[in-house]
Design a protein around this motif. Sequence first.
Motif, PDB file in Angstrom:
ATOM      1  N   THR A  25       0.816  -1.218   0.000  1.00  0.00           N
ATOM      2  CA  THR A  25       0.000   0.000   0.000  1.00  0.00           C
ATOM      3  C   THR A  25       0.847   1.266   0.000  1.00  0.00           C
ATOM      4  O   THR A  25       0.356   2.333  -0.341  1.00  0.00           O
ATOM      5  N   TYR A  26       2.098   1.143   0.366  1.00  0.00           N
ATOM      6  CA  TYR A  26       2.998   2.295   0.302  1.00  0.00           C
ATOM      7  C   TYR A  26       3.364   2.615  -1.149  1.00  0.00           C
ATOM      8  O   TYR A  26       3.493   3.785  -1.515  1.00  0.00           O
ATOM      9  N   ASN A  28       1.603   1.481  -3.915  1.00  0.00           N
ATOM     10  CA  ASN A  28       0.463   1.416  -4.828  1.00  0.00           C
ATOM     11  C   ASN A  28      -0.659   2.298  -4.284  1.00  0.00           C
ATOM     12  O   ASN A  28      -1.421   1.882  -3.405  1.00  0.00           O
ATOM     13  N   ALA A  29      -0.772   3.510  -4.820  1.00  0.00           N
ATOM     14  CA  ALA A  29      -1.749   4.482  -4.323  1.00  0.00           C
ATOM     15  C   ALA A  29      -3.192   3.984  -4.413  1.00  0.00           C
ATOM     16  O   ALA A  29      -3.953   4.161  -3.448  1.00  0.00           O
ATOM     17  N   ASN A  33      -5.555   3.692  -1.182  1.00  0.00           N
ATOM     18  CA  ASN A  33      -6.847   4.376  -1.073  1.00  0.00           C
ATOM     19  C   ASN A  33      -7.954   3.393  -0.720  1.00  0.00           C
ATOM     20  O   ASN A  33      -8.806   3.681   0.121  1.00  0.00           O
TER      21      ASN A  33
END
Length: 149
Positions: A25-26, A28-29, A33
Amino acid sequence: MTRIPMAPLVLGLAGLIPFVWGAATYINAPLANWGAGALGSRFVGPYVQLFYGSVILSFMSGVLWGFATRASGSQAATGYALSVIPALWAFFMTGGGPTTAAMNLIFGFLGLLVLDFAFSQWGLTPRWWMSLRMLLTTVVVACLAVTVI
């Protein structure tokens, strides 16, 4: 290296999920989200890694304490004293923003690996312990490095 029993291997690998998820998640925006919306912002990116990493270092202090109970005399006293270091490290060294905290967690997990090796050399751990710890530490450090780089 000795074969790791299935239960510790599966549980150890499952314990990597927050680190891998945090790294994913860091970088891959859209995933971040979605994760923030579905789980809350505390459960994405470096936040999940840093909080969970502190918990795991504290947990590992307890594991080392348990190994120290297998020793006696001055070796036991040394083992008990060394076993509290990961928890204290997590407590004192994970402030100062995500980059600094992630770097300090990397150092904490690498230091933990040194302690694991010492306890293993003293014959206090199962034979397979270092195989498991090398695998898990490699993944944890790689995931935390995503936050640092």
